[in-house]
Write an enzyme that holds these catalytic residues in place. Structure first.
Site, PDB file in Angstrom:
ATOM      1  N   TYR A 138       0.835  -1.203   0.000  1.00 17.11           N
ATOM      2  CA  TYR A 138       0.000   0.000   0.000  1.00 17.11           C
ATOM      3  C   TYR A 138       0.868   1.250   0.000  1.00 17.11           C
ATOM      4  O   TYR A 138       2.054   1.211   0.353  1.00 17.11           O
ATOM      5  CB  TYR A 138      -0.949   0.023   1.203  1.00 17.11           C
ATOM      6  N   CYS A 139       0.259   2.369  -0.405  1.00 15.24           N
ATOM      7  CA  CYS A 139       0.869   3.692  -0.249  1.00 15.24           C
ATOM      8  C   CYS A 139      -0.111   4.541   0.548  1.00 15.24           C
ATOM      9  O   CYS A 139      -0.916   3.991   1.314  1.00 15.24           O
ATOM     10  CB  CYS A 139       1.226   4.320  -1.600  1.00 15.24           C
ATOM     11  N   PHE A 140      -0.065   5.849   0.410  1.00 16.52           N
ATOM     12  CA  PHE A 140      -0.900   6.677   1.285  1.00 16.52           C
ATOM     13  C   PHE A 140      -2.392   6.541   0.965  1.00 16.52           C
ATOM     14  O   PHE A 140      -3.208   6.286   1.844  1.00 16.52           O
ATOM     15  CB  PHE A 140      -0.481   8.147   1.206  1.00 16.52           C
ATOM     16  N   TYR A 185      -3.105   3.543   3.063  1.00 15.09           N
ATOM     17  CA  TYR A 185      -2.937   3.825   4.492  1.00 15.09           C
ATOM     18  C   TYR A 185      -4.113   4.639   5.028  1.00 15.09           C
ATOM     19  O   TYR A 185      -4.639   4.361   6.114  1.00 15.09           O
ATOM     20  CB  TYR A 185      -1.629   4.592   4.709  1.00 15.09           C
ATOM     21  N   SER A 202       1.677   3.086  -5.113  1.00 12.96           N
ATOM     22  CA  SER A 202       1.459   1.637  -5.007  1.00 12.96           C
ATOM     23  C   SER A 202       1.175   1.019  -6.378  1.00 12.96           C
ATOM     24  O   SER A 202       1.530  -0.137  -6.629  1.00 12.96           O
ATOM     25  CB  SER A 202       0.315   1.332  -4.032  1.00 12.96           C
TER      26      SER A 202
END
Length: 366
Positions: free
Chosen positions: A94-96, A123, A102
């Site tokens: 995952y990323c933000f 996130y 991602s």
């Protein structure tokens, strides 16, 4: 491309392995238990791309990002992601926000022959889910507080209950002015996330009545979620009692013997000096509340005890300042708190009686 996973409940209930592709500075501010940070970009690279985005727009920023993460740098990062994916075939990335970063990591893994799923919403979505988890628990579940004088063994008792929430354990702090441990505290976000996952798992097992220690809003540098703290002002209480001798022994074990061993384990030869510094610093923090004369008297007792401990390993002299601190500072403060919360106290007893009461206690029907 792999289908995004948005079942956040399943992710946390099953401790799904996750790699966080955000920059280290984002990860340090807050992440989830057991997650590994394998960023797409370093902090410096992210900053340069962010500046480019503001000045020249998204397309220019994407081009710069690909320039910065290319060649050997790209190969090394893809290798690290591939190793994680192979070690954790049931994992996620995952990323933000579950967006561009991602997607890029996922695409590069795909090009390396690995089809790996990412968390939809990233996130931010998982963090919102955990915040909601805590809010719902406060609204829907029953809570009872465990109170008692300093050193009565509240944490020990909580450890014997299946429905306890160990707030101090999640905060890695013992709660008092002397509560800092040899290892640091988590960020406040990490603390909140740990607590939420604990609530989620216990509720999944069928727990709907929780026991937690009566705490201030702050446990060291970690703040309790506001809704939980507000609820704690009205939750019923159970009061744990123990003899002064037992309490002194428990504090001697926890705050002297065990804390010293912690410092030595973490810092080696410097451990004792750092332990002694921490103990003196903790006493100095309550200097004003103790008053000058009392602080000086307890300080001399503590310094003498530390000197003897360093010389011979004997810790018996520590009992003097512990007894003084309990009798002259902590006990009067807790006696006042008990009186002010008296209407909420539904049971008083020693360790065995309180443990038995809490195990049999039935929450009121809602």
């Amino acid at each position: 491309m792999s289908v995004d996973c948005t079942d956040y409940r399943e992710i946390f209930l099953n401790d799904r392995p996750m790699m966080d592709t955000r920059a280290p500075i984002e990860f340090i501010k807050g992440a989830f238990p057991g997650v590994l940070n394998l960023p797409l970009m370093t902090d410096q690279e992210r900053q340069r791309v962010g500046t480019c985005y503001k000045q020249q727009g998204q397309q220019a920023a994407i081009v710069l990002g690909h320039q910065l993460v290319s060649g050997d740098i790209k190969a090394q990062r893809v290798q690290a992601w591939a190793e994680f994916a192979k070690a954790h075939p049931d994992g996620l990335l995952y990323c933000f926000r579950g967006g561009l970063r991602s997607q890029i990591v996922q695409q590069w893994l795909k090009e390396a022959g690995i089809d790996y799923p990412r968390v939809g919403g990233g996130y931010k979505a998982m963090r919102s889910f955990l915040l909601d988890t805590t809010e719902q628990a406060v609204q829907q579940c029953d809570f009872v507080l465990l109170g008692g004088m300093t050193g009565t063994g509240k944490t020990e008792l909580l450890g014997q209950l299946d429905n306890a929430l160990d707030l101090e354990g999640h905060a890695n702090h013992r709660g008092s002015s002397f509560g800092r441990r040899a290892t640091g505290q988590p960020s406040n976000i990490d603390f909140e996330n740990r607590l939420a996952v604990d609530l989620l798992k216990k509720r999944h097992r069928g727990v709907r009545a929780f026991v937690l220690e009566d705490e201030n809003r702050m446990i060291g540098s970690c703040a309790l979620p506001l809704s939980l703290h507000q609820g704690m002002q009205g939750f019923p209480m159970v009061w744990l009692e123990d003899s002064l001798a037992n309490r002194v022994q428990r504090i001697l074990d926890d705050y002297v013997v065990n804390l010293c061993a912690e410092f030595v384990a973490v810092h080696g030869e410097e451990g004792f000096a750092l332990f002694a510094e921490r103990l003196l610093e903790s006493l100095n923090k309550i200097h004003k509340r103790l008053g000058g004369e009392r602080h000086q008297r307890l300080l001399l007792l503590m310094e003498a005890a530390l000197a003897e401990q360093l010389r011979s390993g004997d810790v018996e002299l520590h009992r003097a300042w512990i007894e003084g601190l309990l009798g002259e500072y902590y006990d009067p403060m807790y006696a006042y708190q008990r009186e002010s919360k008296g209407a909420r106290i539904e049971f008083v007893g020693d360790h065995a009686a309180v443990l038995d009461y809490l195990r049999q206690r039935q929450p009121p029907s809602r």
